[in-house]
Write a protein that holds these residues in place. Structure first.
Motif, mmCIF file in Angstrom:
data_model
loop_
_atom_site.group_PDB
_atom_site.id
_atom_site.type_symbol
_atom_site.label_atom_id
_atom_site.label_comp_id
_atom_site.label_asym_id
_atom_site.label_seq_id
_atom_site.Cartn_x
_atom_site.Cartn_y
_atom_site.Cartn_z
ATOM 1 N N ILE A 330 0.844 -1.205 0.000
ATOM 2 C CA ILE A 330 0.000 0.000 0.000
ATOM 3 C C ILE A 330 0.875 1.249 0.000
ATOM 4 O O ILE A 330 0.600 2.229 -0.700
ATOM 5 C CB ILE A 330 -0.945 -0.016 1.224
ATOM 6 N N ASN A 331 1.959 1.208 0.756
ATOM 7 C CA ASN A 331 2.863 2.355 0.820
ATOM 8 C C ASN A 331 3.590 2.583 -0.504
ATOM 9 O O ASN A 331 3.843 3.718 -0.906
ATOM 10 C CB ASN A 331 3.882 2.132 1.942
ATOM 11 N N ILE A 418 -6.134 9.230 1.510
ATOM 12 C CA ILE A 418 -6.147 7.764 1.461
ATOM 13 C C ILE A 418 -7.608 7.339 1.435
ATOM 14 O O ILE A 418 -8.376 7.667 2.344
ATOM 15 C CB ILE A 418 -5.472 7.130 2.702
ATOM 16 N N ILE A 419 -8.017 6.607 0.399
ATOM 17 C CA ILE A 419 -9.406 6.128 0.303
ATOM 18 C C ILE A 419 -9.395 4.602 0.428
ATOM 19 O O ILE A 419 -8.724 3.916 -0.352
ATOM 20 C CB ILE A 419 -10.045 6.550 -1.029
ATOM 21 N N LEU A 445 -5.547 4.642 -3.246
ATOM 22 C CA LEU A 445 -6.811 3.899 -3.248
ATOM 23 C C LEU A 445 -6.527 2.468 -2.815
ATOM 24 O O LEU A 445 -5.701 1.775 -3.423
ATOM 25 C CB LEU A 445 -7.436 3.917 -4.645
ATOM 26 N N ILE A 446 -7.208 2.029 -1.767
ATOM 27 C CA ILE A 446 -7.039 0.670 -1.244
ATOM 28 C C ILE A 446 -8.365 -0.050 -1.385
ATOM 29 O O ILE A 446 -9.384 0.373 -0.810
ATOM 30 C CB ILE A 446 -6.594 0.698 0.235
ATOM 31 N N LEU A 447 -8.389 -1.110 -2.174
ATOM 32 C CA LEU A 447 -9.602 -1.886 -2.418
ATOM 33 C C LEU A 447 -9.518 -3.184 -1.631
ATOM 34 O O LEU A 447 -8.589 -3.982 -1.828
ATOM 35 C CB LEU A 447 -9.743 -2.178 -3.916
#
Length: 745
Positions: A330-331, A418-419, A445-447
């Motif tokens: 993610i980072n 951050i979403i 964007l994190i899904l």
């Protein structure tokens, strides 16, 4: 069927949306109560109604209208009543009396053909006379639309929508091109329209007919979640539908393609045909997510190893290597997918990400597709989460037309660094396209989701396609944590997902003194399954773990139909858990009886519904209640003619009696409706049902709804069938192909 002529002397109830009416109908011999769809009808109208008498258990005998014909008033008294009722612009009771007194039997002729004569009456100017005539004639023409469409099997309810869209010239437009109805009225039967067109003289090989048949076929596949279909299959279907040659259909495809109504995509040496809007949505997802991912990583945190140690110290949670890998991914990336089943640590990753980026003063936005999923996200993270509808400010719109040609959707930009989107398996292609349209470049964007759950209700298989493309960084969580591994719910979910049956089936019968969290009650007889459900909900689970139905328990079933479907189960559970009580208000609507204390669910999006929510000493207000939100009826007010519902997220809404078709009981809901939700206790029925419902991912989704206790009731044969039935109707989509091809890169 019976035919009756008379006058609608009173309207007791009229739904302004679909024109459903309850009224008093007066014939020469009697007064009767009538119910049915009566668009464009007002009090005082003369009608010929066709239908049958039915017996309502609360309201007695009623005449259920199937079709109707509006008649010109037959007597001067009836004509005066009609004119006085406000149907004709500028005419009230006093003016109506003057017109009848002046023109008598010639009144209708004067209104239609010699309106200038109306100006003889004191108070009516020449301009006003023309206005009265135009209003009278317009009303008359509107009535003709209902009768015209009725000849072709299109009912009054659809007729109102047709008029709303086409206006006063509807008949002329339909006669010129009957197939226009396919475009403007979703769900209209093509065979009916085609029959009408052929009767009106349209040739079988007429290109309007052929193009409409093609579009109808493409619309039909979207109802099953597909975005496109093979050209060869489409041609074969349309040949059967229209009884025309392949060459004629090819011409139709060329015409539609030239006008950008369809798109034909060459993919792996095959041709796939899309409606324009579906191709556009897929292309936009591929372009936008690629662009977002490739943008400069502006939110990257330096020395992530140090941050991970700080998080572990603060939360006193030892992160696994896989969880650390996910956080590092993610980072390092602007777009990341985290996928895995229950007990694999998705929530811990979300909480750690929130902790790390909040320390850096970044604004974090949490969201999920449904109200329940957003609420659960709030509960597990301690941070406020929103539904996607609310976050994107998708207001009151015609959802069918959002992606029609030349109609660009402009979303509200999301103010966030951050979403994080949870339950992404539920997000369809259109919502994903809106979401990506609203994200600034440089935002992370994190899904998060479980790709083995049921696909979205709407078209597409977005999460599956994004993962399969391998273009977006994806972390697969496959290890069950030690604490979760103690749960038979979690273990059985993973077993089912890998094609294995429940563990220790021989020891899983329900026992009130057992400490386990999973039971399988074998039962073949439907009536006995019902008895088991009722006894569990009303006593046995209270003894087992002090579980109260209204606070902790949810009954799930795959189907709406039959004794073990939602409709009958809700009636039985309501009778068992919330029976009628003397002196308490009740309200009947659409075959259901609503009572104070009932558990209910909103079944359609209502962007206008006003709500209030008490927060400490203040009251927050807003608009919008969405499909799938659940709550409890807290009051029924006969005087105000409304029902108050308190939803699970604490907002309170008031439903007028004529709005109750928007809610239904939710003592028992389908597994599809439960997706995105979790419940302390789930009782899941697995009855014999249509094979298309009995799939592995449906069973898996049902199992993963339970947090503390799961009881499955059914027989081994059905469970075995579901586990083996991996044909979850793979959807025809092209998003994976577009991403692999590099659309937008």
């Amino acid at each position: 069927m019976e035919q009756i002529e008379g006058v609608l002397t009173e309207i007791i109830y009229q739904n302004e949306v679909n024109s459903y009416v309850v009224g008093i109908f007066e014939t020469e011999e009697e007064q009767i109560t009538v119910v049915g769809y009566l668009p464009f009808i007002s009090k005082g109208d003369s009608l010929k109604i066709t239908g049958r008498f039915v017996e309502h258990k609360d309201y007695g005998e009623q005449f259920k209208i199937e079709t109707f014909e509006k008649l010109m008033p037959q007597t001067l008294a009836a004509l005066e009543t009609y004119l006085a009722s406000g149907n004709v612009k500028g005419v009230g009771p006093a003016t109506a009396t003057k017109i009848i007194d002046t023109f008598g039997e010639d009144t209708i002729h004067v209104l239609k053909y010699e309106p200038h004569k109306l100006a003889r009456i004191k108070g009516i100017s020449k301009n006003k006379a023309i206005e009265m005539s135009e209003s009278f004639v317009e009303n008359w023409e509107v009535w003709q639309i209902v009768g015209f469409l009725e000849r072709f099997g299109i009912g009054a309810e659809s007729a109102k929508k047709v008029y709303d869209l086409l206006g006063i010239n509807a008949i002329a437009e339909i006669e010129a091109n009957p197939y226009i109805l396919i475009d403007i009225s979703r769900g209209v039967d093509f065979q009916q329209i085609d029959k009408m067109a052929l009767e009106l003289g349209v040739e079988r090989e007429n290109q309007k007919r052929v193009k409409s048949g093609i579009k109808y076929a493409l619309i039909k596949i979207t109802y099953n979640g597909h975005c496109c279909t093979l050209k060869a299959n489409l041609i074969e279907y349309v040949k059967q539908l229209l009884n025309v040659s392949e060459a004629i259909i090819e011409d139709g495809l060329i015409n539609l393609k030239v006008n950008d109504e369809i798109v034909i995509e060459d993919r792996d040496e095959e041709e796939w045909v899309y409606l324009y809007s579906f191709y556009k949505a897929e292309t936009q997802i591929a372009e936008r997510i690629t662009k977002l991912d490739k943008a400069k990583n502006m939110k990257k945190v330096s020395n992530i190893e140090k941050e991970l140690k700080l998080v572990e110290e603060k939360t006193e949670i030892l992160l696994s290597e896989k969880q650390k890998e996910a956080i590092k991914a993610i980072n390092d990336n602007n777009v990341t997918i985290i996928t895995g089943g229950p007990g694999t640590g998705k929530t811990t990753i979300i909480k750690s990400i929130i902790e790390i980026y909040k320390q850096k003063k970044y604004k974090i936005v949490l969201c999920a597709p449904t109200g329940r999923a957003a609420k659960r996200m709030t509960e597990t993270t301690g941070e406020e989460a929103s539904t996607l509808h609310r976050l994107l400010e998708i207001g009151k719109v015609d959802e069918e037309s959002l992606f029609k040609k030349d109609n660009e959707y402009q979303g509200a930009p999301i103010d966030g660094d951050i979403i994080i989107v949870d339950e992404v398996s539920m997000v369809d292609m259109f919502i994903m396209s809106y979401l990506l349209d609203c994200i600034y470049l440089g935002t992370k964007l994190i899904l998060v989701g479980d790709s083995d759950q049921l696909p979205s209700v709407g078209p597409g298989s977005v999460l599956h396609d994004l993962i399969a493309s391998e273009r977006i960084q994806t972390v697969h969580l496959d290890k069950i944590f030690r604490q979760a591994a103690k749960s038979k719910i979690v273990v059985n979910a993973h077993r089912v997902n890998s094609g294995k049956n429940f563990i220790a089936k021989e020891d899983s019968e329900f026992e009130e003194d057992s400490k386990q969290d999973f039971f399988f009650i074998r039962e073949n007889n439907q009536e006995k399954v019902l008895e088991q459900v009722l006894s569990l909900c009303n006593g046995r689970l209270k003894k087992f773990g002090d579980y109260d139905f209204f606070e902790s328990i949810q009954v799930l079933t795959p189907t709406k139909k039959g004794l073990l479907g939602t409709k009958e189960m809700n009636k039985a559970l309501q009778q068992e858990l919330n029976p009628s009580r003397e002196g308490e208000e009740e309200k009947s609507s659409m075959g259901a009886i609503f009572r104070i204390g009932d558990r209910v669910m909103q079944i359609k999006n209502n962007y206008d519904m006003y709500w209030e929510k008490r927060i400490d000493d203040s009251i927050e207000t807003g608009n919008g209640v969405f499909n799938g939100e659940t709550g409890t009826i807290t009051n029924i007010n006969e005087k105000e003619k409304n029902v108050r519902v308190k939803f699970d997220d604490e907002k309170v809404c008031w439903y007028q009696f004529n709005e109750l078709e928007q809610i239904e009981h939710s003592y028992c809901i389908t597994i599809h409706k439960a997706q995105g939700s979790e419940f302390d206790v789930v009782i899941m029925i697995v009855p014999q049902a249509a094979p298309m419902l009995l799939t592995r991912n449906l069973l898996y989704t049902g199992i993963t709804r339970a947090k503390k206790l799961l009881i499955v009731i059914g027989n081994d044969r059905v469970v075995d069938y579901m586990i083996k039935n991996v044909d979850s109707k793979k959807r025809n989509t092209g998003l994976e192909f577009k991403l692999k091809k590099g659309t937008g890169s």
